[in-house]
Scaffold this active site. Structure first.
Site, short mmCIF file in Angstrom:
data_model
loop_
_atom_site.label_atom_id
_atom_site.label_comp_id
_atom_site.label_asym_id
_atom_site.label_seq_id
_atom_site.Cartn_x
_atom_site.Cartn_y
_atom_site.Cartn_z
N ALA A 84 -23.17 -1.26 30.97
CA ALA A 84 -23.70 -1.71 32.26
C ALA A 84 -24.60 -2.91 32.00
O ALA A 84 -25.78 -2.78 31.70
CB ALA A 84 -24.48 -0.60 32.95
N ASP A 175 -17.82 0.76 36.38
CA ASP A 175 -17.57 0.51 37.81
C ASP A 175 -16.47 1.41 38.35
O ASP A 175 -15.50 0.96 38.97
CB ASP A 175 -17.24 -0.97 38.05
CG ASP A 175 -16.06 -1.46 37.24
OD1 ASP A 175 -15.84 -0.94 36.12
OD2 ASP A 175 -15.36 -2.37 37.71
N GLU A 265 -8.37 -6.25 26.59
CA GLU A 265 -7.24 -5.44 27.04
C GLU A 265 -5.93 -5.92 26.41
O GLU A 265 -5.05 -5.10 26.09
CB GLU A 265 -7.14 -5.45 28.56
CG GLU A 265 -6.06 -4.53 29.09
CD GLU A 265 -6.19 -4.28 30.58
OE1 GLU A 265 -6.92 -3.35 30.96
OE2 GLU A 265 -5.59 -5.04 31.37
N ASP A 288 -6.58 2.18 40.85
CA ASP A 288 -7.29 1.06 41.45
C ASP A 288 -7.33 1.21 42.96
O ASP A 288 -6.30 1.46 43.60
CB ASP A 288 -6.62 -0.27 41.09
CG ASP A 288 -7.55 -1.44 41.30
OD1 ASP A 288 -7.94 -1.68 42.46
OD2 ASP A 288 -7.93 -2.09 40.32
#
Length: 337
Positions: A84, A175, A265, A288
């Site tokens: 974070a 998130d 990623e 998502d």
């Protein structure tokens, strides 16, 4: 019996290639029937097994009661790493509250929260079996550098701390919020989560890095699944190897003046192509919020949170979690309008 028969057959020096193929087919068919007979509630509408025989976890493909009993006997501890940084501190309360409730509920979990603003961490009442460690971390000016530095930080802390405290370790984006239980069905040596954006995409349409100059490049015609970097993990030893390899790729790219298409990623997908996961989590485990839910997604266990969070006027500290559009790759320093 089938395994023994297969072993005896292939030991014959005069066995021909055609006979080997027949034996392999018969062995696989027997194994598949055995597997299906031992799954308490089968799913026939989705792929539940990879070509390398790793399970793909969907709702209805496991018995959590059986798995919980096995897990409890081993007295295992699982770690969760999350970052974070900058404005992402606003997501901590929602993530930690939901993860404390739904992530491996009833089992020992240690949460490692890396942040550049430790003084802004809200008080969170943890479950008796859970612990939270807040670890200060350096900030970066570019969100890409923040993203790519995570692999290095995780691997370094595995060597210095995590390997002595947990058996399994999972990296989860901050998130997100959990809405259903994520249990011991996720536990395995090396675990990847299939991207909710690309689980139906054809191989040539997946967002692999294709530029051969990058260490994350996946050759044309290769690749099986596309994995999200928002949720992955496994045994401490396997996660260490993964994060070290990915960070080495990042640094090599930096030396050569190139940045992979989707940063860490992209390197994760390259690694998992040649080091196959022993277990895959279906998109149920990271959905998502921008996407509509198809019929095969029976439950959304963890879902992304809209980056543009609104604080309720006149109610200090409260947050309105807008479950609207969100993409995994939005910048970490996204400006709230």
């Amino acid at each position: 019996a089938d395994v023994c028969t297969f072993g005896m057959l292939i030991s014959k020096v005069d066995i021909c290639a055609e006979e080997i193929c027949v034996c392999l087919y018969e062995f696989y068919r027997s194994f598949k029937d055995y597997l299906h007979s031992h799954i308490p509630c089968r799913r026939r509408d989705v792929l539940v097994l990879t070509p390398w025989l790793a399970p793909i976890v969907w709702e209805g493909t496991f018995s959590r009661d059986i798995l919980n009993a096995q897990y409890m006997q081993k007295k295992l501890v699982t770690g969760v790493v999350t970052f974070a940084v900058k404005k992402y501190v606003q997501f901590i309360e929602g993530f930690m509250s939901s993860a404390n409730k739904y992530f491996l509920a009833g089992h020992q979990v240690i949460f490692y929260l890396f942040t550049d603003n430790p003084e802004q961490i809200p008080h969170i009442q943890m479950a008796p079996e859970n612990r939270l460690f807040v670890i200060p971390v350096q900030n970066h000016s570019r969100w890409q550098d923040i993203s790519m530095s995570r692999m290095d930080i995780i691997s370094r802390y595995i060597r210095s701390q995590f390997q002595y405290e947990v058996h399994y370790l999972y990296s989860i984006d901050v998130d997100v919020q959990l809405f259903e239980h994520i249990g011991v069905e996720i536990i395995d040596a090396l675990v990847g989560t299939i991207s909710s954006w690309q689980y139906t995409a054809r191989r040539e349409s997946k967002s692999y890095e294709t530029r051969t100059e990058s260490q994350a490049a996946i050759p044309k015609g290769e690749g099986d699944f596309y994995y999200t970097a928002s949720f992955y993990g496994g045994s401490v030893a396997e996660v260490y190897k993964l994060t070290r390899a990915c960070f080495k790729g990042v640094m090599k790219d930096r030396e050569n003046g190139i940045e992979a298409r989707w940063h860490d990623e992209s390197h994760l997908n390259k690694y998992l192509l040649y080091h196959k996961p022993t277990r895959l989590l279906s998109p149920e485990y990271y959905w998502d919020a921008e996407l509509s839910r198809p019929r095969i997604i029976q439950v959304k266990r963890m879902c992304s949170v809209h980056k543009n969070m609104l604080r309720t006027p006149g109610i200090p500290g409260s947050i309105m979690w807008a479950m609207l559009s969100c993409h995994v790759f939005l910048p970490l320093d996204f400006t709230i309008i």
